[in-house]
Design a protein around this motif. Structure first.
Motif, PDB file in Angstrom:
ATOM      1  N   ARG A  70       0.832  -1.203   0.000  1.00 16.32           N
ATOM      2  CA  ARG A  70       0.000   0.000   0.000  1.00 16.32           C
ATOM      3  C   ARG A  70       0.873   1.263   0.000  1.00 16.32           C
ATOM      4  NH1 ARG A  70      -5.568   1.451  -0.755  1.00 16.32           N
ATOM      5  NH2 ARG A  70      -5.569   3.669  -0.269  1.00 16.32           N
ATOM      6  N   ALA A  71       1.943   1.241   0.776  1.00 18.18           N
ATOM      7  CA  ALA A  71       2.837   2.402   0.845  1.00 18.18           C
ATOM      8  C   ALA A  71       3.549   2.651  -0.473  1.00 18.18           C
ATOM      9  CB  ALA A  71       3.869   2.200   1.962  1.00 18.18           C
ATOM     10  N   ASN A  72       3.676   1.610  -1.287  1.00 17.98           N
ATOM     11  CA  ASN A  72       4.324   1.751  -2.593  1.00 17.98           C
ATOM     12  C   ASN A  72       3.313   1.916  -3.724  1.00 17.98           C
ATOM     13  OD1 ASN A  72       7.027   1.709  -1.783  1.00 17.98           O
ATOM     14  ND2 ASN A  72       7.033  -0.522  -1.636  1.00 17.98           N
ATOM     15  N   GLY A  73       2.062   2.234  -3.355  1.00 20.29           N
ATOM     16  CA  GLY A  73       1.084   2.607  -4.367  1.00 20.29           C
ATOM     17  C   GLY A  73       0.129   1.535  -4.819  1.00 20.29           C
ATOM     18  N   ALA A  78      -5.228  -3.215  16.831  1.00 24.36           N
ATOM     19  CA  ALA A  78      -4.218  -4.230  17.162  1.00 24.36           C
ATOM     20  C   ALA A  78      -3.238  -4.407  16.014  1.00 24.36           C
ATOM     21  CB  ALA A  78      -4.892  -5.558  17.501  1.00 24.36           C
ATOM     22  N   GLN A  79      -3.748  -4.386  14.795  1.00 26.68           N
ATOM     23  CA  GLN A  79      -2.871  -4.531  13.627  1.00 26.68           C
ATOM     24  C   GLN A  79      -2.053  -3.254  13.392  1.00 26.68           C
ATOM     25  OE1 GLN A  79      -6.311  -5.648  13.431  1.00 26.68           O
ATOM     26  NE2 GLN A  79      -5.344  -7.551  14.130  1.00 26.68           N
ATOM     27  N   LEU A  80      -2.684  -2.097  13.576  1.00 28.99           N
ATOM     28  CA  LEU A  80      -1.956  -0.846  13.397  1.00 28.99           C
ATOM     29  C   LEU A  80      -0.801  -0.729  14.386  1.00 28.99           C
ATOM     30  CD1 LEU A  80      -4.879   1.697  12.803  1.00 28.99           C
ATOM     31  CD2 LEU A  80      -3.311   0.735  11.102  1.00 28.99           C
ATOM     32  N   ASP A  81      -1.013  -1.208  15.603  1.00 26.20           N
ATOM     33  CA  ASP A  81       0.045  -1.134  16.614  1.00 26.20           C
ATOM     34  C   ASP A  81       1.290  -1.892  16.160  1.00 26.20           C
ATOM     35  OD1 ASP A  81      -1.569   0.378  18.258  1.00 26.20           O
ATOM     36  OD2 ASP A  81      -2.170  -1.302  19.536  1.00 26.20           O
ATOM     37  N   VAL A  82       1.088  -3.039  15.522  1.00 18.44           N
ATOM     38  CA  VAL A  82       2.222  -3.832  15.028  1.00 18.44           C
ATOM     39  C   VAL A  82       2.874  -3.141  13.833  1.00 18.44           C
ATOM     40  CG1 VAL A  82       2.901  -6.034  14.007  1.00 18.44           C
ATOM     41  CG2 VAL A  82       1.226  -5.995  15.853  1.00 18.44           C
ATOM     42  N   LEU A  83       2.049  -2.661  12.911  1.00 15.08           N
ATOM     43  CA  LEU A  83       2.584  -2.076  11.687  1.00 15.08           C
ATOM     44  C   LEU A  83       3.301  -0.751  11.926  1.00 15.08           C
ATOM     45  CD1 LEU A  83      -0.298  -2.826   9.157  1.00 15.08           C
ATOM     46  CD2 LEU A  83       1.796  -4.130   9.597  1.00 15.08           C
ATOM     47  N   GLU A  84       2.879  -0.010  12.952  1.00 14.77           N
ATOM     48  CA  GLU A  84       3.558   1.252  13.267  1.00 14.77           C
ATOM     49  C   GLU A  84       5.000   1.015  13.712  1.00 14.77           C
ATOM     50  OE1 GLU A  84       0.941   2.948  16.119  1.00 14.77           O
ATOM     51  OE2 GLU A  84      -0.457   3.748  14.621  1.00 14.77           O
ATOM     52  N   VAL A  85       5.267  -0.173  14.227  1.00 11.36           N
ATOM     53  CA  VAL A  85       6.632  -0.512  14.642  1.00 11.36           C
ATOM     54  C   VAL A  85       7.501  -0.862  13.433  1.00 11.36           C
ATOM     55  CG1 VAL A  85       8.040  -2.149  15.952  1.00 11.36           C
ATOM     56  CG2 VAL A  85       5.884  -1.295  16.919  1.00 11.36           C
ATOM     57  N   VAL A  86       6.963  -1.657  12.515  1.00 12.33           N
ATOM     58  CA  VAL A  86       7.782  -2.112  11.387  1.00 12.33           C
ATOM     59  C   VAL A  86       7.841  -1.086  10.258  1.00 12.33           C
ATOM     60  CG1 VAL A  86       7.328  -4.529  11.909  1.00 12.33           C
ATOM     61  CG2 VAL A  86       5.865  -3.350  10.274  1.00 12.33           C
ATOM     62  N   GLY A  87       6.867  -0.168  10.180  1.00 10.30           N
ATOM     63  CA  GLY A  87       6.839   0.798   9.090  1.00 10.30           C
ATOM     64  C   GLY A  87       8.126   1.571   8.893  1.00 10.30           C
ATOM     65  N   PRO A  88       8.671   2.176   9.944  1.00 10.82           N
ATOM     66  CA  PRO A  88       9.924   2.930   9.761  1.00 10.82           C
ATOM     67  C   PRO A  88      11.080   2.069   9.255  1.00 10.82           C
ATOM     68  CG  PRO A  88       8.869   3.540  11.827  1.00 10.82           C
ATOM     69  CD  PRO A  88       8.119   2.364  11.294  1.00 10.82           C
ATOM     70  N   MET A  89      11.059   0.782   9.540  1.00  9.48           N
ATOM     71  CA  MET A  89      12.119  -0.103   9.046  1.00  9.48           C
ATOM     72  C   MET A  89      12.093  -0.215   7.531  1.00  9.48           C
ATOM     73  SD  MET A  89      12.068  -3.187  11.843  1.00  9.48           S
ATOM     74  CE  MET A  89      12.396  -2.835  13.578  1.00  9.48           C
ATOM     75  N   GLY A 119      15.023   1.066   2.636  1.00 14.61           N
ATOM     76  CA  GLY A 119      14.848   1.481   1.256  1.00 14.61           C
ATOM     77  C   GLY A 119      13.693   0.805   0.542  1.00 14.61           C
ATOM     78  N   ASP A 120      12.909   0.018   1.257  1.00 14.29           N
ATOM     79  CA  ASP A 120      11.781  -0.667   0.635  1.00 14.29           C
ATOM     80  C   ASP A 120      10.596   0.265   0.403  1.00 14.29           C
ATOM     81  OD1 ASP A 120      12.648  -3.538   0.465  1.00 14.29           O
ATOM     82  OD2 ASP A 120      12.985  -3.215   2.598  1.00 14.29           O
ATOM     83  N   VAL A 121      10.530   1.379   1.132  1.00 11.20           N
ATOM     84  CA  VAL A 121       9.509   2.408   0.951  1.00 11.20           C
ATOM     85  C   VAL A 121      10.225   3.753   0.935  1.00 11.20           C
ATOM     86  CG1 VAL A 121       7.476   3.528   1.952  1.00 11.20           C
ATOM     87  CG2 VAL A 121       7.690   1.041   2.046  1.00 11.20           C
ATOM     88  N   ALA A 122       9.765   4.664   0.082  1.00 14.69           N
ATOM     89  CA  ALA A 122      10.495   5.916  -0.149  1.00 14.69           C
ATOM     90  C   ALA A 122      10.518   6.848   1.048  1.00 14.69           C
ATOM     91  CB  ALA A 122       9.903   6.635  -1.359  1.00 14.69           C
ATOM     92  N   SER A 123       9.403   6.927   1.807  1.00 17.18           N
ATOM     93  CA  SER A 123       9.356   7.917   2.875  1.00 17.18           C
ATOM     94  C   SER A 123       8.401   7.489   3.981  1.00 17.18           C
ATOM     95  CB  SER A 123       8.906   9.273   2.327  1.00 17.18           C
ATOM     96  OG  SER A 123       7.543   9.230   1.942  1.00 17.18           O
ATOM     97  N   GLN A 124       8.583   8.096   5.161  1.00 14.38           N
ATOM     98  CA  GLN A 124       7.664   7.841   6.269  1.00 14.38           C
ATOM     99  C   GLN A 124       6.280   8.392   5.950  1.00 14.38           C
ATOM    100  OE1 GLN A 124       8.244   5.979   9.028  1.00 14.38           O
ATOM    101  NE2 GLN A 124       6.079   6.269   9.528  1.00 14.38           N
ATOM    102  N   GLU A 125       6.219   9.439   5.129  1.00 17.11           N
ATOM    103  CA  GLU A 125       4.916   9.972   4.719  1.00 17.11           C
ATOM    104  C   GLU A 125       4.109   8.910   3.979  1.00 17.11           C
ATOM    105  OE1 GLU A 125       7.486  13.229   5.746  1.00 17.11           O
ATOM    106  OE2 GLU A 125       7.787  11.548   4.340  1.00 17.11           O
ATOM    107  N   ASN A 126       4.790   8.139   3.158  1.00 12.62           N
ATOM    108  CA  ASN A 126       4.103   7.051   2.452  1.00 12.62           C
ATOM    109  C   ASN A 126       3.584   6.002   3.431  1.00 12.62           C
ATOM    110  OD1 ASN A 126       4.876   8.397   0.166  1.00 12.62           O
ATOM    111  ND2 ASN A 126       6.162   6.774  -0.653  1.00 12.62           N
ATOM    112  N   ILE A 127       4.375   5.718   4.448  1.00  8.68           N
ATOM    113  CA  ILE A 127       3.955   4.757   5.471  1.00  8.68           C
ATOM    114  C   ILE A 127       2.732   5.284   6.218  1.00  8.68           C
ATOM    115  CG2 ILE A 127       4.595   3.699   7.681  1.00  8.68           C
ATOM    116  CD1 ILE A 127       5.948   2.334   5.371  1.00  8.68           C
ATOM    117  N   ASP A 128       2.787   6.539   6.629  1.00  5.68           N
ATOM    118  CA  ASP A 128       1.679   7.125   7.388  1.00  5.68           C
ATOM    119  C   ASP A 128       0.396   7.135   6.574  1.00  5.68           C
ATOM    120  OD1 ASP A 128       3.452   7.526   9.458  1.00  5.68           O
ATOM    121  OD2 ASP A 128       3.816   9.632   8.969  1.00  5.68           O
ATOM    122  N   GLU A 129       0.515   7.461   5.298  1.00  5.45           N
ATOM    123  CA  GLU A 129      -0.664   7.470   4.432  1.00  5.45           C
ATOM    124  C   GLU A 129      -1.239   6.060   4.295  1.00  5.45           C
ATOM    125  OE1 GLU A 129      -3.679   8.585   1.762  1.00  5.45           O
ATOM    126  OE2 GLU A 129      -2.463   9.759   3.167  1.00  5.45           O
ATOM    127  N   ALA A 130      -0.354   5.085   4.145  1.00  6.44           N
ATOM    128  CA  ALA A 130      -0.809   3.699   4.018  1.00  6.44           C
ATOM    129  C   ALA A 130      -1.486   3.220   5.300  1.00  6.44           C
ATOM    130  CB  ALA A 130       0.370   2.791   3.674  1.00  6.44           C
TER     131      ALA A 130
END
Length: 342
Positions: free
Chosen positions: A109-112, A295-306, A311-322
């Motif tokens: 989702r973060a990659n479009g 519950a799922q968002l709590d897990v994904l918020e941890v791995v998103g910045p990784m 380099g698997d996602v361009a920016s944290q903004e993309n993660i937040d939007e996803a």
């Protein structure tokens, strides 16, 4: 012809007929609002995967085929060899609904990729770091300078990244070979790599052949996500609801029939029933709330910045939007397992 195209043709014809008759969709001849007409015709393409036991049950029992037969909907099953392959099916329009790990859904989702998560099928411990006795590897710290097999875009890959970070090993200090799950075990078994970030049920079968799980951490495993393309949800909400109804029926069936569930997994995966039983009873929590949420968002918020750091996602903004757009709880909230006939 793609399922969405067929359904759109049918929908257009229906609207034209209603217009000519002086009615609009959802109205009777007297102008009163009636029940929505059942969608007829078209195709539904759903994936099945050995890492998703509920998908195997639904396919084995033929519930969707029976439920949608009267509507003239053809059900087609396609196999996903990993979350990365499931995401490829969705992106290519070769599946309407497909199952991934939560981490893989977020990255897509973060990659479009225009997908939504419509159900949670499990909370598994399906990933671990694996080696063999002759490598001398006993902990994640021992991976420095080593070669590790992992399938990019899947939970085992992100499990590896989290494990390295926890043990202060920089990814630049290891060599990660992007190999599909089953080939990862083969590479480890032949000595082509020193370790493998594994996935069940392949990993459980590998244990029987001498593989050693040298690092496990259930908190690094994200949930099992059932995803659908946005176009499918917009054009075929009734079919999406039928799929989720079947998933919730399968969840109940699996809890009532654990031995049969293991037998189905064993047959599809080509593994011993004792291994399949271990996967189902020890490493697959199917008794989980199917509604996607916090519950799922709590897990994904941890791995998103990784994902950004690797380099698997361009920016944290993309993660937040996803994170703000990925989950759609509508279908699981309205799920009715009893709507799916025997």
């Amino acid at each position: 012809m793609k399922s969405t195209a067929r359904i759109q043709i049918a929908a257009t014809a229906a609207i034209a007929a209603l217009t000519l008759s002086g009615c609009v969709a959802g109205e009777n001849a007297d102008g009163s609002v009636g029940e929505a007409a059942a969608q007829t015709g078209g195709e539904l393409t759903v994936d099945f995967a050995t890492y998703n036991p509920l998908s195997l049950i639904i396919k084995d029992q033929g519930w969707l085929e029976a439920e949608l037969e009267d509507e003239g909907v053809t059900v087609t099953w396609v196999q996903s060899a990993g979350s990365n392959k499931a995401n490829e099916l969705l992106r290519a329009g070769e599946a309407d609904v497909a199952s991934t790990a939560g981490s893989a859904a977020l990255m897509a989702r973060a990659n479009g990729s225009p997908i939504k998560t419509i159900d949670i099928y499990s909370q598994p411990e399906w990933s671990a770091l694996v080696t063999t006795a002759d490598t001398g590897i006993e902990s994640a710290e021992d991976l420095r300078g080593k070669s590790i097999a992992a399938t990019k875009g899947t939970d085992p890959y992100f499990f590896l990244l989290q494990s390295l970070a926890e043990h202060n090993v920089d990814p630049s200090e290891v060599t990660i070979q992007n190999i599909q799950h089953a080939d990862g075990w083969a590479a480890l078994n032949t000595g082509s790599v020193d370790a493998w970030s594994g996935l069940d049920p392949i990993m459980a079968a590998a244990e029987e052949d001498g593989a050693e799980l040298f690092y496990r951490n259930v908190d690094f495993n994200t949930y099992g996500f059932l995803n659908a393309t946005e176009s499918f949800l917009e054009e075929s909400p009734e079919l999406a609801q039928a799929v989720v109804n079947a998933y919730e029926k399968a969840r109940q069936w699996a809890q009532e029939n654990p031995e049969e569930t293991a037998a189905i997994l064993a047959e599809v995966a080509g593994i011993e029933e004792s291994v399949a039983t271990k996967v189902i009873t020890e490493r697959s929590n199917l008794d989980v709330n199917g509604t996607p949420g916090q519950a799922q968002l709590d897990v994904l918020e941890v791995v998103g910045p990784m994902f950004v750091e690797s380099g698997d996602v361009a920016s944290q903004e993309n993660i937040d939007e996803a994170l703000s757009t990925l989950l759609d709880d509508t279908y699981a909230t309205n799920a009715d397992p009893s709507a799916i006939g025997e």
